[in-house]
Scaffold this motif. Sequence first.
Motif, PDB file in Angstrom:
ATOM      1  N   PRO A 189     -31.876 -30.584 -44.472  1.00 38.69           N
ATOM      2  CA  PRO A 189     -31.554 -29.270 -43.179  1.00 38.69           C
ATOM      3  C   PRO A 189     -32.512 -27.807 -43.169  1.00 38.69           C
ATOM      4  CG  PRO A 189     -30.840 -30.224 -45.591  1.00 38.69           C
ATOM      5  CD  PRO A 189     -31.767 -30.620 -45.376  1.00 38.69           C
ATOM      6  N   MET A 190     -33.301 -28.142 -43.623  1.00 32.21           N
ATOM      7  CA  MET A 190     -34.397 -26.607 -43.294  1.00 32.21           C
ATOM      8  C   MET A 190     -34.270 -26.970 -42.075  1.00 32.21           C
ATOM      9  SD  MET A 190     -36.189 -25.980 -46.621  1.00 32.21           S
ATOM     10  CE  MET A 190     -37.498 -24.990 -45.575  1.00 32.21           C
ATOM     11  N   ALA A 191     -34.864 -28.494 -41.626  1.00 35.39           N
ATOM     12  CA  ALA A 191     -35.041 -28.762 -39.857  1.00 35.39           C
ATOM     13  C   ALA A 191     -34.004 -28.167 -38.944  1.00 35.39           C
ATOM     14  CB  ALA A 191     -35.527 -30.032 -39.930  1.00 35.39           C
ATOM     15  N   MET A 192     -32.723 -28.879 -39.437  1.00 31.03           N
ATOM     16  CA  MET A 192     -31.745 -29.060 -38.752  1.00 31.03           C
ATOM     17  C   MET A 192     -31.330 -27.429 -38.997  1.00 31.03           C
ATOM     18  SD  MET A 192     -30.192 -32.171 -38.627  1.00 31.03           S
ATOM     19  CE  MET A 192     -28.151 -31.100 -38.655  1.00 31.03           C
ATOM     20  N   CYS A 193     -31.792 -26.667 -39.387  1.00 35.23           N
ATOM     21  CA  CYS A 193     -31.198 -24.710 -39.142  1.00 35.23           C
ATOM     22  C   CYS A 193     -32.373 -24.484 -38.379  1.00 35.23           C
ATOM     23  CB  CYS A 193     -31.436 -23.710 -41.228  1.00 35.23           C
ATOM     24  SG  CYS A 193     -31.005 -24.591 -41.441  1.00 35.23           S
ATOM     25  N   ILE A 194     -33.662 -25.239 -38.744  1.00 35.58           N
ATOM     26  CA  ILE A 194     -34.681 -24.406 -37.119  1.00 35.58           C
ATOM     27  C   ILE A 194     -34.153 -24.594 -35.735  1.00 35.58           C
ATOM     28  CG2 ILE A 194     -37.466 -23.927 -37.174  1.00 35.58           C
ATOM     29  CD1 ILE A 194     -37.873 -24.317 -39.923  1.00 35.58           C
ATOM     30  N   ALA A 195     -34.187 -25.728 -35.936  1.00 39.21           N
ATOM     31  CA  ALA A 195     -33.898 -26.326 -34.251  1.00 39.21           C
ATOM     32  C   ALA A 195     -32.064 -26.061 -34.052  1.00 39.21           C
ATOM     33  CB  ALA A 195     -32.907 -27.827 -34.892  1.00 39.21           C
ATOM     34  N   ALA A 196     -31.448 -25.324 -34.964  1.00 39.26           N
ATOM     35  CA  ALA A 196     -30.376 -24.504 -34.156  1.00 39.26           C
ATOM     36  C   ALA A 196     -30.545 -22.707 -34.310  1.00 39.26           C
ATOM     37  CB  ALA A 196     -29.722 -25.014 -35.812  1.00 39.26           C
ATOM     38  N   PHE A 197     -31.580 -22.258 -34.840  1.00 36.86           N
ATOM     39  CA  PHE A 197     -32.149 -20.909 -34.849  1.00 36.86           C
ATOM     40  C   PHE A 197     -32.919 -20.892 -32.954  1.00 36.86           C
ATOM     41  CE2 PHE A 197     -35.636 -18.316 -34.707  1.00 36.86           C
ATOM     42  CZ  PHE A 197     -34.843 -16.608 -34.410  1.00 36.86           C
ATOM     43  N   PHE A 198     -33.994 -21.931 -32.745  1.00 34.64           N
ATOM     44  CA  PHE A 198     -34.030 -21.991 -31.466  1.00 34.64           C
ATOM     45  C   PHE A 198     -33.553 -22.589 -30.483  1.00 34.64           C
ATOM     46  CE2 PHE A 198     -37.800 -22.117 -34.337  1.00 34.64           C
ATOM     47  CZ  PHE A 198     -38.577 -20.581 -34.031  1.00 34.64           C
ATOM     48  N   LEU A 199     -31.861 -23.296 -30.766  1.00 35.36           N
ATOM     49  CA  LEU A 199     -31.140 -23.079 -29.435  1.00 35.36           C
ATOM     50  C   LEU A 199     -30.458 -22.709 -29.311  1.00 35.36           C
ATOM     51  CD1 LEU A 199     -29.777 -25.842 -27.799  1.00 35.36           C
ATOM     52  CD2 LEU A 199     -28.473 -26.245 -29.602  1.00 35.36           C
ATOM     53  N   TYR A 200     -30.576 -21.571 -31.035  1.00 31.67           N
ATOM     54  CA  TYR A 200     -29.706 -20.138 -30.617  1.00 31.67           C
ATOM     55  C   TYR A 200     -30.280 -19.970 -29.405  1.00 31.67           C
ATOM     56  CZ  TYR A 200     -28.347 -15.726 -31.238  1.00 31.67           C
ATOM     57  OH  TYR A 200     -27.390 -14.335 -31.227  1.00 31.67           O
ATOM     58  N   VAL A 201     -31.617 -19.235 -29.636  1.00 31.45           N
ATOM     59  CA  VAL A 201     -32.386 -18.281 -29.084  1.00 31.45           C
ATOM     60  C   VAL A 201     -32.695 -18.760 -27.424  1.00 31.45           C
ATOM     61  CG1 VAL A 201     -35.161 -17.421 -28.483  1.00 31.45           C
ATOM     62  CG2 VAL A 201     -33.792 -17.520 -30.895  1.00 31.45           C
ATOM     63  N   PHE A 202     -32.916 -19.865 -27.265  1.00 33.40           N
ATOM     64  CA  PHE A 202     -33.165 -20.032 -26.107  1.00 33.40           C
ATOM     65  C   PHE A 202     -31.562 -20.291 -25.071  1.00 33.40           C
ATOM     66  CE2 PHE A 202     -32.164 -23.873 -22.450  1.00 33.40           C
ATOM     67  CZ  PHE A 202     -33.244 -24.040 -21.962  1.00 33.40           C
ATOM     68  N   ILE A 203     -30.400 -20.656 -25.948  1.00 34.54           N
ATOM     69  CA  ILE A 203     -28.952 -20.364 -24.833  1.00 34.54           C
ATOM     70  C   ILE A 203     -28.743 -18.912 -24.651  1.00 34.54           C
ATOM     71  CG2 ILE A 203     -26.563 -20.149 -25.207  1.00 34.54           C
ATOM     72  CD1 ILE A 203     -27.227 -23.046 -27.035  1.00 34.54           C
ATOM     73  N   THR A 204     -29.296 -17.797 -25.722  1.00 35.91           N
ATOM     74  CA  THR A 204     -29.124 -15.739 -25.432  1.00 35.91           C
ATOM     75  C   THR A 204     -30.167 -16.285 -24.280  1.00 35.91           C
ATOM     76  OG1 THR A 204     -29.081 -16.054 -27.679  1.00 35.91           O
ATOM     77  CG2 THR A 204     -29.465 -14.387 -26.507  1.00 35.91           C
ATOM     78  N   ALA A 205     -30.716 -16.543 -24.056  1.00 33.85           N
ATOM     79  CA  ALA A 205     -31.786 -15.737 -23.039  1.00 33.85           C
ATOM     80  C   ALA A 205     -31.577 -16.919 -22.385  1.00 33.85           C
ATOM     81  CB  ALA A 205     -33.550 -16.738 -23.569  1.00 33.85           C
ATOM     82  N   PHE A 206     -31.080 -17.717 -22.216  1.00 36.40           N
ATOM     83  CA  PHE A 206     -30.443 -18.221 -20.488  1.00 36.40           C
ATOM     84  C   PHE A 206     -29.915 -17.532 -19.931  1.00 36.40           C
ATOM     85  CE2 PHE A 206     -28.307 -21.305 -18.627  1.00 36.40           C
ATOM     86  CZ  PHE A 206     -29.260 -22.218 -17.331  1.00 36.40           C
ATOM     87  N   ARG A 207     -29.333 -17.098 -20.628  1.00 30.66           N
ATOM     88  CA  ARG A 207     -27.186 -16.140 -20.186  1.00 30.66           C
ATOM     89  C   ARG A 207     -27.551 -15.248 -20.149  1.00 30.66           C
ATOM     90  NH1 ARG A 207     -22.568 -17.527 -25.454  1.00 30.66           N
ATOM     91  NH2 ARG A 207     -22.632 -19.720 -24.500  1.00 30.66           N
ATOM     92  N   LYS A 208     -29.009 -14.270 -20.183  1.00 28.05           N
ATOM     93  CA  LYS A 208     -29.137 -12.598 -20.332  1.00 28.05           C
ATOM     94  C   LYS A 208     -30.439 -13.384 -18.791  1.00 28.05           C
ATOM     95  CE  LYS A 208     -29.839 -10.982 -24.463  1.00 28.05           C
ATOM     96  NZ  LYS A 208     -30.025 -10.176 -25.321  1.00 28.05           N
ATOM     97  N   GLY A 209     -30.744 -14.518 -17.805  1.00 24.38           N
ATOM     98  CA  GLY A 209     -31.140 -14.672 -16.695  1.00 24.38           C
ATOM     99  C   GLY A 209     -32.799 -14.918 -17.018  1.00 24.38           C
ATOM    100  N   GLN A 210     -33.090 -15.391 -18.184  1.00 27.82           N
ATOM    101  CA  GLN A 210     -34.539 -15.037 -18.693  1.00 27.82           C
ATOM    102  C   GLN A 210     -35.133 -16.120 -17.566  1.00 27.82           C
ATOM    103  OE1 GLN A 210     -35.532 -12.568 -20.446  1.00 27.82           O
ATOM    104  NE2 GLN A 210     -38.138 -13.662 -20.346  1.00 27.82           N
ATOM    105  N   PHE A 211     -34.240 -17.226 -16.965  1.00 23.97           N
ATOM    106  CA  PHE A 211     -35.644 -18.420 -16.334  1.00 23.97           C
ATOM    107  C   PHE A 211     -34.678 -18.359 -15.091  1.00 23.97           C
ATOM    108  CE2 PHE A 211     -34.653 -19.786 -21.358  1.00 23.97           C
ATOM    109  CZ  PHE A 211     -36.006 -19.402 -21.465  1.00 23.97           C
TER     110      PHE A 211
END
Length: 65
Positions: free
Chosen positions: A9-31
């Motif tokens: 569960p800890m690994a899943m929470c960490i993975a979910a956090f980094f997925l959230y950060v990636f999606i947020t950066a993608f939506r803001k046009g970072q890439f």
Amino acid sequence: MEALYLTIPMAMCIAAFFLYVFITAFRKGQFEDIESPKYRMFFEEEEYPQSKANPNQSDGPTSKS
């Protein structure tokens, strides 16, 4: 075996956090444009403010004998 109940569960929470950060950066046009920043340094000229002090005066350490 009991350690897996905590680490999975800890690994899943960490993975979910980094997925959230990636999606947020993608939506803001970072890439959007990944090519031009590496060439930007060749075209911009940066001006440094000139010192108002005496140009003959050294800013470095001085040794007094």
